[in-house]
Scaffold this motif. Structure first.
Motif, PDB file in Angstrom:
ATOM      1  N   VAL A  45      -0.598   5.928  -6.465  1.00  0.00           N
ATOM      2  CA  VAL A  45      -1.795   5.331  -7.469  1.00  0.00           C
ATOM      3  C   VAL A  45      -3.094   5.399  -6.697  1.00  0.00           C
ATOM      4  O   VAL A  45      -3.952   5.750  -7.320  1.00  0.00           O
ATOM      5  CB  VAL A  45      -1.436   3.846  -7.972  1.00  0.00           C
ATOM      6  N   LEU A  46      -2.957   4.824  -5.384  1.00  0.00           N
ATOM      7  CA  LEU A  46      -4.235   4.643  -4.505  1.00  0.00           C
ATOM      8  C   LEU A  46      -4.894   6.083  -4.482  1.00  0.00           C
ATOM      9  O   LEU A  46      -6.060   6.361  -4.463  1.00  0.00           O
ATOM     10  CB  LEU A  46      -3.876   4.028  -3.358  1.00  0.00           C
ATOM     11  N   VAL A  96       3.990   1.660  -1.028  1.00  0.00           N
ATOM     12  CA  VAL A  96       4.790   1.749  -2.442  1.00  0.00           C
ATOM     13  C   VAL A  96       3.400   2.153  -3.508  1.00  0.00           C
ATOM     14  O   VAL A  96       3.809   3.043  -4.490  1.00  0.00           O
ATOM     15  CB  VAL A  96       5.166   0.469  -2.874  1.00  0.00           C
ATOM     16  N   SER A  97       2.112   1.790  -3.414  1.00  0.00           N
ATOM     17  CA  SER A  97       1.342   1.973  -4.134  1.00  0.00           C
ATOM     18  C   SER A  97       0.611   3.528  -4.010  1.00  0.00           C
ATOM     19  O   SER A  97      -0.458   3.732  -4.571  1.00  0.00           O
ATOM     20  CB  SER A  97       0.108   1.005  -4.157  1.00  0.00           C
ATOM     21  N   SER A 119      -4.475   8.779  -6.403  1.00  0.00           N
ATOM     22  CA  SER A 119      -5.027   9.172  -7.613  1.00  0.00           C
ATOM     23  C   SER A 119      -6.554   8.599  -7.913  1.00  0.00           C
ATOM     24  O   SER A 119      -7.372   9.267  -8.515  1.00  0.00           O
ATOM     25  CB  SER A 119      -4.247   9.099  -8.937  1.00  0.00           C
ATOM     26  N   ILE A 120      -6.701   7.174  -7.469  1.00  0.00           N
ATOM     27  CA  ILE A 120      -7.993   6.608  -7.555  1.00  0.00           C
ATOM     28  C   ILE A 120      -8.917   7.105  -6.948  1.00  0.00           C
ATOM     29  O   ILE A 120      -9.984   7.576  -7.336  1.00  0.00           O
ATOM     30  CB  ILE A 120      -7.716   5.007  -7.453  1.00  0.00           C
ATOM     31  N   ALA A 180       0.824  -1.214   0.046  1.00  0.00           N
ATOM     32  CA  ALA A 180      -0.087  -0.111  -0.120  1.00  0.00           C
ATOM     33  C   ALA A 180       0.948   1.294   0.063  1.00  0.00           C
ATOM     34  O   ALA A 180       0.553   2.236  -0.633  1.00  0.00           O
ATOM     35  CB  ALA A 180      -0.874  -0.099   1.293  1.00  0.00           C
TER      36      ALA A 180
END
Lengths: 344, 344
Positions: free
Chosen positions: A270-271, A266-267, A273-274, A264
């Motif tokens: 991205v998370l 690392v992401s 932006s979603i 989570a």
């Protein structure tokens, strides 16, 4: 030229706090904006003071002694609370003191009061609630979302006209594609009301693209999605329910153990932006269409960020003169005989 | 004791390939299962040969010379295609050769043919389509999903009875909670049909929990969600649309650049678990309820994995004797006078 908006400072689950926070922030964002906070004057003065500010030319207070409860009957609120913050905010629009009003209060009471005070435009039987929702390609406007749970084909045509004008004004789109929500794309599908509405839409000057299905809403095939208030309300809330279920499961799955929490981390970009892309707060602010005036309904549970979006929605509709554009479009349709002057 | 299911081998977008693949796999999973593939015999023999197998005691072929097209009118299919794979599969259920049939073909034709061949149970006017959908806490059963676009209060009561029995049988739940889909939880909300249905449900022996809203579907507050076919179809498809939009955006956001792709790699187990949890293929197989027999509709675009789930659904309903349990429940209600013997 300045624009004045009236805010029902007492409506919603977190009033007046979030209304004041959103108001102060909106005045910073929009130099031409003026706001009138409507509600219990003493309380509002105190709350402004706590925020290190006070009323002035751009942020006025208009006293209202009553508050409409979230679960109050619309009829009772209309008859018994003539000095409610909601009612006074709408009165300010009728008087021309404000060009629009925003409330996070009781939806039914807001609808009933707005209809009573502002009256509907010629050719419109009942106002409709319209909101913007995200799609794969951008957004679409969907109406009705619950104001009218039993609709005739004529009502659906009225919604189509109003939605088309709103989309045209808000998105600067000369010919918004209007879809009629149905259970299938073929002509034989659907109930009698939808089939009759399709026949009215086919001969109307609207850019009618035909039936669309539930999943098409999110594909961006239509700029305006027309349906009765029962179907629209259920479809929108079911959609919210699914989105919440998925995000809840994602949170849980990413929080399960040290490895998933690392993933989570690392992401995170991205998370985020979603989350931002589908943040319902960015779509807060539903328009009550078909009235002599602009009324925007904020979600009752809105925070200041979400309420700010409702303020922006109202401001944009004032700048684009949405009610008079709907009125002109209706006049053309009435003159053509495509609509009856009054179906009630 | 063995159970025999009839498969419409020619229905759906990818027939007969996915039907044969699913059949072979299902026979492996269920030692007591026997299957009858219904369709063009030469083609089916050839396709079985290509898969290194042939027909036998557990996998028989029943020739049918016609195929119902996906866009064919249900009335025309019923009248003109008496030797279609769909019709013959349903005939096998009527004859007792098979205990249930599964088709991925034309939904309207399947509904019309099943109703004509198998007839509805006493007290049921029209069959309903019911499917299982995931919720935060497990799953729920929702009906009707499009078979009946105009419903009376009496029809909604019939759906509630059938859904309750199905949930009770499938989930081994002695008292499934039945919710009526509406635009609000308060008694004054909704249209006349829903209000009348609520009054019928309140005095019925069903475990009726009252109105639920669109977002409640996914919260797991009800084991059965009752609504008319128009609302159910739109709500379900809108939900699918949102889920697809979110997963599409996730794929895009994680594929944007080298860093996001690395994040996706690290998050792979989590992303896979999320995908698995809401994989619509695991919920494939909608039940046509209210008939003298079991008919399961697979999604037309199903792959072999999804079609296998539809086979499992049918098998489970045979084991649980769903139609006769619905029949017994209806008899009790009819005897109590809670339902009319026939509303048509």
């Amino acid at each position: 030229m300045s624009i004045t908006l009236a805010l029902d400072a007492m409506g919603g689950d977190h009033a007046p706090a979030i209304v004041l926070d959103a108001a102060i922030e909106a005045l910073r964002r929009h130099p031409r904006l003026q706001l009138v906070l409507v509600g219990e004057e003493g309380l509002l003065r105190k709350e402004l003071g706590r925020r290190g500010t006070s009323s002035g030319d751009r942020l006025r207070i208009r006293h209202a002694s009553q508050v409409v409860a979230m679960d109050e009957s619309p009829a009772l609120a209309l008859r018994g609370k003539k000095d409610s913050s909601m009612r006074v905010a709408i009165d300010l629009v009728r008087d021309g003191t404000a060009q629009a009003c925003i409330s996070a209060g009781n939806t039914g009471a807001l609808m009933a009061t707005a209809k009573f005070v502002l009256k509907t435009l010629p050719g419109i039987d009942r106002p409709a609630i319209c909101t913007m929702i995200p799609t794969t390609t951008g957004h679409t406007h969907m109406l009705d979302l619950g104001a009218n749970v039993e609709c005739s084909a004529e009502h659906l045509l009225q919604f189509a006209v109003m939605g088309s004008v709103l989309a045209s004004a808000v998105d600067n789109n000369p010919s918004p594609r209007v879809g009629l929500l149905n259970v299938g794309a073929e002509a034989i599908k659907g109930n009698d009301t939808v089939k009759a509405a399709a026949r009215l839409l086919e001969v109307s000057p609207i850019n009618y693209i035909g039936y669309i299905e539930g999943d098409d809403i999110y594909k961006g095939v239509a700029d305006v999605v027309v349906c009765d208030g029962f179907v629209g309300n259920v479809a929108l809330k079911a959609s919210e329910g699914v989105a919440k279920m998925i995000s809840g499961h994602m949170r849980e799955a990413f929080g399960r153990n040290i490895f998933t929490r690392l993933a989570a981390l690392v992401s995170l970009p991205v998370l985020k932006s979603i989350k931002h892309r589908f943040d319902p707060r960015r779509y807060n602010g539903a328009s009550l269409l078909g009235l002599h005036g602009i009324v925007v309904k904020s979600h009752g549970g809105a925070d200041a960020y979400a309420f700010g979006h409702a303020i922006d929605t109202a401001l944009h509709e004032v700048e684009q003169a949405v009610p008079s554009r709907i009125d002109s479009q209706l006049e053309i349709l009435l003159a053509q005989g495509a609509m009856m002057r009054s179906a009630t």
